[in-house]
Design an enzyme around this catalytic site. Structure first.
Site, PDB file in Angstrom:
ATOM      1  CB  THR A   1      -1.205   0.993   0.947  1.00 46.13           C
ATOM      2  OG1 THR A   1      -1.005   0.195   2.108  1.00 46.13           O
ATOM      3  CG2 THR A   1       0.121   1.162   0.218  1.00 46.13           C
TER       4      THR A   1
ATOM      5  CE  LYS B   1       1.680  -1.936   3.067  1.00 48.19           C
ATOM      6  NZ  LYS B   1       0.232  -1.854   3.108  1.00 48.19           N
TER       7      LYS B   1
ATOM      8  CE  LYS C   1      -3.586   0.579  -3.449  1.00 47.38           C
ATOM      9  NZ  LYS C   1      -3.788   0.818  -2.011  1.00 47.38           N
TER      10      LYS C   1
END
Lengths: 294, 294
Positions: A95, A170, A238
């Site tokens: 990701t 995502k 993150k």
């Protein structure tokens, strides 16, 4: 087919094992060699660098920690794209940022390599069971070629468009997770504070209009005091940071995500970076406990 | 058994119809008489006030709009508790405050009446199908007596404890809903802004770790442009306000709920009070659109 595999952490090792089991020749690299041991014992070839993986494999998959790691794996001095060889398709499943996905796609194109960004969801359980969902962006033809390999560890592979589209999808997923996490954690805090049976609350809320994957799967871990099993706080921080940055870049205000991101920055600051995301419960509880002592 | 029914809106009318179908004698009151017509045609006795309902029914159920309405129904000058008669058990199913539930329970006790707070979840669809979930607080014996009636319109009835506990459980539900709504709406905003196929996003996100009832049921309404079907914004603003007030009273900080409540105050201020909760999408979109014109 010769498959390259970079990144053999909890997710990567389990996913690569499915590819190995299907009979593909594996070329493996990981920063910490020990974590690739099971694969190597199973017949995978150990490589000393991402470049060496790229030299030997037709398709290279990667799933590492942070965007800077991804950049090193592909664009670094001993990166996959630094050496010429077999490699025709690269598939990054970390990701990471849509911006980096586009940068890698351009660099790959210059070397005649096709690139895909293909982050996954479904966690360690999905990786072990081979039931991950994969969100793919990048070259359509490369997607079709890589699909049979991705299906070895996934039950749902969706193509979303050009380079970066997989990462954008995502981001949608993580934005939705952020909402379900704050809702679940605050509902559980309220339940405990008001003296309700937490399991009865999970049962009723989880099966109705307040239901979510987080309520059904992570709230029971809070009841058990399990703050270790699941997805790392530092990775979630993150992921939310990427979504906020990309939203900001197109003039999209996401006030909910922004607050939840900041609360998770606090969770990490309290020392829970390598704990699971339900640790938000501990951090928010600490905001309220002083009132208890009055 | 003679059953009193106060409140025949979308929810109440559908629930009372199940009770009527089971053969109970119904005594009905509603502020707007027309909304009780179907029940009266089916044989229900129309009453001119809550007091008249209380005089004739063994058990009185109510499901009205706001806590002030609930207070009027039970404690008003022509309220259920103002007149002596049949009534042994009162069951308020409005989403209201735990504090009012306790106040009504005390007032009822003084008159030899048992009280339950029993808010529901499951929406208009659940009311029609008879598959609501009911969260009950109050007298345990009264709960056992009222249970067979509640089961006529519910598939799950859970007893949470003394007076107010049902309302506290419902607050947990609404806190969780608030989180799933902000996550779903911001994920959809991001999907549209980045040019992703919104239905593909719902499909992938809704079936994984980002999944929620809201994503699976309300996001498709956003795609269709349907902002009317569902739960009213003004009721949701009320419910979140109750949860915040009760949390504050016990020294519990709920930063996520607080922000989401304020965002819904804005949704209502923009004129969507009688629209469905997915209207948050319209309000948040308006925060970002100016950027589009640059």
């Amino acid at each position: 087919m010769n498959i390259g595999w970079i990144g053999t952490g909890v997710m990567g090792a389990a996913m690569a094992a499915h590819v190995q089991k299907a009979g593909h020749e594996l070329f493996v690299y990981n920063r910490t060699k020990e974590k690739a041991e099971a694969l190597v014992k199973g017949g995978a070839h150990w490589c000393e660098s991402p470049a060496e993986v790229g030299k030997n494999a037709d398709v290279v998959f990667s799933i590492v920690g942070f965007p800077t790691d991804v950049e090193g794996v592909y664009l670094g001095t001993s990166g996959v794209l630094s050496a010429r060889g077999q490699c025709k398709i690269i598939v990054d499943m970390t990701t990471s940022t849509p911006t980096l996905a586009k940068k890698i796609a351009r660099a790959a194109e210059e070397k005649g390599v096709k690139s895909l960004d293909a982050p996954v969801t479904g966690g360690d359980i999905g990786a072990r069971k081979g039931t991950l969902a994969v969100m793919v962006g990048g070259d359509k033809e490369a997607y079709e070629k890589a699909l049979p390999i991705m299906e070895l560890f996934s039950s749902k592979v969706t193509y979303f468009g050009g380079p970066g589209a997989g990462q954008h999808a995502k981001a949608c997923n993580q934005i939705s997770v952020a909402g379900t996490m704050i809702g679940m954690v605050e509902a559980m805090l309220y339940a405990y504070k008001q003296g309700l049976d937490p399991e009865a609350v999970i049962d009723v809320v989880g099966s109705g209009a307040g239901g979510s994957w987080s309520m059904n799967n992570l709230a029971p871990r809070i009841v058990k005091g399990d703050y270790k099993s699941g997805f790392f706080v530092e990775h979630f921080v993150k992921d939310m940071g990427i979504a906020l940055q990309e939203a900001n870049a197109v003039g999209l205000s996401l006030p909910g995500l922004s607050l939840i991101h900041q609360l998770y920055v606090a969770v990490k600051a309290q020392g829970h970076g390598r704990s699971a995301t339900q640790s938000l419960f501990i951090a928010l509880k600490s905001l309220s406990e002083k009132e208890d002592t009055k």
